[in-house]
Write an enzyme that holds these catalytic residues in place. Sequence first.
Site, PDB file in Angstrom:
ATOM      1  N   SER A 145     -11.476  -1.423   0.198  1.00  0.00           N
ATOM      2  CA  SER A 145     -10.154  -1.399   0.815  1.00  0.00           C
ATOM      3  C   SER A 145     -10.235  -1.699   2.300  1.00  0.00           C
ATOM      4  CB  SER A 145      -9.484  -0.029   0.622  1.00  0.00           C
ATOM      5  OG  SER A 145      -8.828   0.066  -0.602  1.00  0.00           O
ATOM      6  N   ASP A 184       0.842  -1.193   0.000  1.00  0.00           N
ATOM      7  CA  ASP A 184       0.000   0.000   0.000  1.00  0.00           C
ATOM      8  C   ASP A 184       0.876   1.242   0.000  1.00  0.00           C
ATOM      9  OD1 ASP A 184      -2.385   1.766   0.757  1.00  0.00           O
ATOM     10  OD2 ASP A 184      -3.277  -0.223   0.939  1.00  0.00           O
ATOM     11  N   HIS A 238      -3.657   5.815   3.714  1.00  0.00           N
ATOM     12  CA  HIS A 238      -4.466   4.678   3.292  1.00  0.00           C
ATOM     13  C   HIS A 238      -3.903   3.363   3.838  1.00  0.00           C
ATOM     14  CE1 HIS A 238      -6.072   1.635   0.404  1.00  0.00           C
ATOM     15  NE2 HIS A 238      -7.116   2.450   0.336  1.00  0.00           N
TER      16      HIS A 238
END
Length: 625
Positions: free
Chosen positions: A443, A218, A262
């Site tokens: 996600s 990520d 994220h």
Amino acid sequence: MPTVRPNIEKPSLVFDHNGGIRLPSMRPGTRVHRAIVVAASICFLSALAACSNPFGSSDLSSSSVAELPERLALEPNGGVFTELSDDHLTIRIEPINTEYEPEAIYYTLDNTTPTSDSEEYPDGGISVSETSFVRAKAVFPESSGEPDAYTAGLFVVADVLTEPDDDLYKQDDGQWHYRNIQMPKAWTILADTRLHDGGPAGADLTPQDDPIRVAVLDTGYHAHEDLCENITHCNDDDGDGYNFFDTDDHSDPSLNSDDDPHGTHVSGTIASVTNNGAGVAGVGWDGKGETAGGSHIAVLPVRVLDDDGNGSTESITEGVLYAAGLETDADVSTPTPAAAVINLSLGGVGTAHDSILYTAIQQAVDAGVTVIAAVGNDNGGSVRFPANFDNTIAVSATTSYNDLAEYSNLGPEVDFAAPGGTESKLVWSTWSDTQYAGSAGTSMAAPHVSGVVGLLYAYQPELRQAEVYEILKRSAKLVDGAEGHTEEYGWGLIDAEAALRTLLTHHETEGWGTGTSSAALTTQSGGSGSTESSEIDWENAEYEANTLLVRFREDRETGPTAQRRRERRASELARVHNLESLRMRGKLGVARVPSERALPEVARQLADDPTVEHVQPNYIYRAIR
């Protein structure tokens, strides 16, 4: 509360670790009142209804002992009756669906096998006031033709569920998503050592001491105080983890405070520090409440996306190989141990499949890694790649009501569903610095599955992805009246407790993690993953301009000698085809093509070279938001 579009993963609220909730647009320190409602404690009786014997068969006595048949199954509201009063749980066990009544049912409240000298079940049942094993034995008359004794183990929990004390977990509807997948019941199993030591058949499985590594490919991670303890690199500058971008230090995947969090949010769901009285809980918690922290999972951070959440086939392919402990760049030391699980909360846009990444994922799967991927947030669009590959486990997103979230993609490639949240019920996790955020998206769904799979590996480190898939399939909860596989939920909503119990009760008979399993990965249509140069959709696929990826045919040799041979081959190809450069990153060649030349033409020329196995564009991947 600011409006959050369902297909956009951005925080609706951000919670400062030093107290209070603030809106993202506010400066730190601006407070919004929050109410904390302590979740009601509940008691539960846990018995496995999906199989005959809740703990499998075992050689428990010298008498004729057979695997408990369905007609004598011990099931909630069937053969097992419970009543809770005065903090005591009264249980009564009766045989069901049998044409022969047993002469007697004997029981013990420990791990020994009931015999005719054991206590017989009283009419009023048994009362227990603490977590206990109850073993029952039914003795049939010889004339029935039945074996003379059946034994069964029943795991009874007579106290409250194992739940952590983290602030946002306890908050009203805070981390609702864990209850939707039965994490409190799973944590209860993890916490009860009697299930692991001298317990029923199958209980020879004990969670290993060293945490299982789940690689999060990520945007990297923030050194969040509620996460750092369970990040392999965070407290150790020389710890495992890698950054596949051109920075001063490739070995450091950590982020500055302003960088995209994220990956930090995804990592927090998997392995936040849990039961420390603050912040959020993580799936990997060991369930032991005496001390804070203890996690069966550590996140291996692999940065494959830049500050804006963008990456490419090049970075993600190398990230997959690195996480799996396979050969990548000549100067990259592989992590020890490698990851058991890889989480990909990212995806490619368009219709292209990716043969080079597909091959890397298959190599990881062949090495014993399970690869989990989010399907995408395009409001019912097609499953993004790599989730549409048939060698990944594709995860769609559900709401707090276990319905499919409207932003979630769907299709025949979907394998399972997990909580992804909505604007009104977000998934809470770690964010940048000392903050926490609620977000929604696939996600957020994928790391729930990755965390649960990590717990399966904690019990059985030698599991293979096909076995993991079979365990999740057997234990998944059917959603919305669905029967079998659907394009919305795959085989259903994951159930953490049922998954652990399925592994514990059937690992011997199924051979899971022993090399003798016959489990085969169910392949959904549409996920072939293979794309030859002639089939590339140059018009609609999204890829980096002027960049091609080249895979050479395999050398028999490995290591530095093979790498030098690849580099010489790449230099020669660059000269022959007038490329700006063709550099090798491990086994992967990255060709820079002059801007005046058409990529399809150069790709065809390179593909005709007898030393080249595959050529494709360098597809763009993005964090799924």
